[in-house]
Design a protein around this motif. Structure first.
Motif, short mmCIF file in Angstrom:
data_model
loop_
_atom_site.label_atom_id
_atom_site.label_comp_id
_atom_site.label_asym_id
_atom_site.label_seq_id
_atom_site.Cartn_x
_atom_site.Cartn_y
_atom_site.Cartn_z
N SER A 1 -37.98 -43.45 -23.15
CA SER A 1 -39.08 -43.78 -23.18
C SER A 1 -39.55 -41.91 -23.20
O SER A 1 -41.32 -41.79 -22.90
CB SER A 1 -39.24 -43.84 -22.03
N ARG A 2 -39.37 -41.08 -23.30
CA ARG A 2 -40.13 -39.58 -23.00
C ARG A 2 -40.18 -39.77 -24.40
O ARG A 2 -41.49 -38.67 -24.28
CB ARG A 2 -38.53 -38.78 -22.76
N ASN B 1 -34.17 -36.47 -17.16
CA ASN B 1 -33.93 -36.46 -15.88
C ASN B 1 -32.72 -36.71 -15.74
O ASN B 1 -31.92 -36.17 -14.76
CB ASN B 1 -34.66 -37.44 -14.85
N ARG C 1 -32.83 -41.17 -19.65
CA ARG C 1 -33.12 -42.25 -18.86
C ARG C 1 -34.28 -40.79 -17.73
O ARG C 1 -33.87 -39.77 -17.54
CB ARG C 1 -32.45 -42.68 -17.75
N GLY C 2 -35.69 -40.89 -17.97
CA GLY C 2 -36.77 -40.39 -16.99
C GLY C 2 -37.25 -39.31 -18.20
O GLY C 2 -36.56 -39.17 -19.23
#
Length: 326
Positions: free
Chosen positions: A34-35, A134, A302-303
């Motif tokens: 997603s980043r 993250n 994630r993140g």
């Protein structure tokens, strides 16, 4: 050549600050993180292009609707870059364009060759972006490669000169990350070299240093002269600090017959290894070694935490001629 690596520009940005920047061309390596997608969506550019690594095994029906260019796996990274940059440069080339590149999802051998490829394409300055995760999906058990290491070898075009002495004095400076299989493969490939392990400290996130050290223990038996003195440290998200640490360590090692560099850790550290190589070591007795794998996981994080910009002034690239084998 004495280089003050601390003088190179780097900054940390928010998504809003990133959106205020504008480029003629933005190139990002496609993966499912997603980043990667978020950063690409935030950048303002006349033209955005996805660089599709074959190591991620995307099928034609899985590609986004935006412009894509494939980075072939069947050729050396330098030749792969030639094809990619010829596509994005077109007839007009890249010399007059403002260019930004996100290395977050990029294959490490391509990052190693990036400064040379851009300089050869006529780019004088480039903004390189990287976004911190993250956390990794499986913590210290995260594995980035899918399947075994296909082989350890020198990155073509980044081979240095070798001595003919029967018992050469060699050193291996190895940037270590979570994937201990990569560290082990490189260390096993150079069992007679003095091994220096470079770790990311501070790490991308506070918990990541301890996790990477835990994974490094799995490769301990392969690391020659493993003791505290053989560890060096550089911030995991600062390529220029990494280059400075490597430069100083090479001086401390003294008169070595050959120095091998290998970066298997965070992408900014890979860029730091590459920046040192192309600014100081290209054409000498230093080579860039890498454990090549056939496939890589498309999404291991994630993140999205901090966004980093590194400005490469490509006039510092030492050699535009590829080192040749003796």
């Amino acid at each position: 050549m004495d280089i003050e690596y601390a003088a190179f520009r780097r900054s940390t940005l928010t998504l809003d600050e990133l959106g205020a920047r504008h480029y003629d061309l933005f190139l990002s390596a496609l993966n499912d993180s997603s980043r990667v997608r978020t950063l690409a969506g935030a950048v303002s550019a006349n033209r955005k292009v996805w660089m599709v690594h074959e190591e991620y095994a995307y099928g034609a029906d899985e590609l986004p609707k935006e412009e894509c260019v494939r980075a072939p796996q069947s050729v050396a990274p330098a030749e792969s870059w030639m094809e990619v940059l010829a596509h994005v440069g077109g007839d007009g080339g890249l010399s007059d364009l403002s260019v930004a590149i996100d290395i977050t999802g990029m294959m490490r051998p391509h990052i190693a060759m990036l400064p040379f490829a851009l300089r050869r394409a006529g780019v004088g300055q480039v903004s390189i972006y990287y976004s911190d995760p993250n956390f990794y999906n499986s913590g210290e058990r995260t594995v980035f490669t899918k399947g075994p290491v296909a082989g350890v070898g020198l990155i073509p075009g980044m081979e240095g000169t070798h001595t003919n002495r029967p018992s050469p004095s060699d050193a291996l400076i190895l940037g270590a990350g979570y994937d201990h299989a990569l560290v082990k493969a490189v260390a096993d490939d150079k069992p007679n070299a003095e091994h220096v392990i470079l770790l990311g400290l501070p790490s991308l996130q506070p918990h990541m240093y301890q996790e990477s050290v835990l994974k490094l223990e799995n490769a301990r038996q392969s690391i020659r002269h493993f003791r505290p003195a053989t560890r060096v440290f550089a911030p995991a998200n600062d390529p220029f600090a990494t280059a400075q640490v490597i430069s100083e360590k090479v001086v401390q090692l003294g008169d070595m017959d050959h120095v091998y560099l290998s970066a298997t850790g965070p992408k900014p550290q890979v860029l730091g290894f590459a920046w040192y190589y192309w600014c100081e070591a290209a054409g000498g007795n230093t080579s860039f070694l890498y454990p090549f794998a056939e496939r890589y996981d498309r999404d291991t994080t994630r993140g999205m935490a901090d966004i980093h910009e590194y400005v490469l002034e490509l006039d510092f690239v030492r050699s535009l001629e590829r080192p040749t084998r003796p």
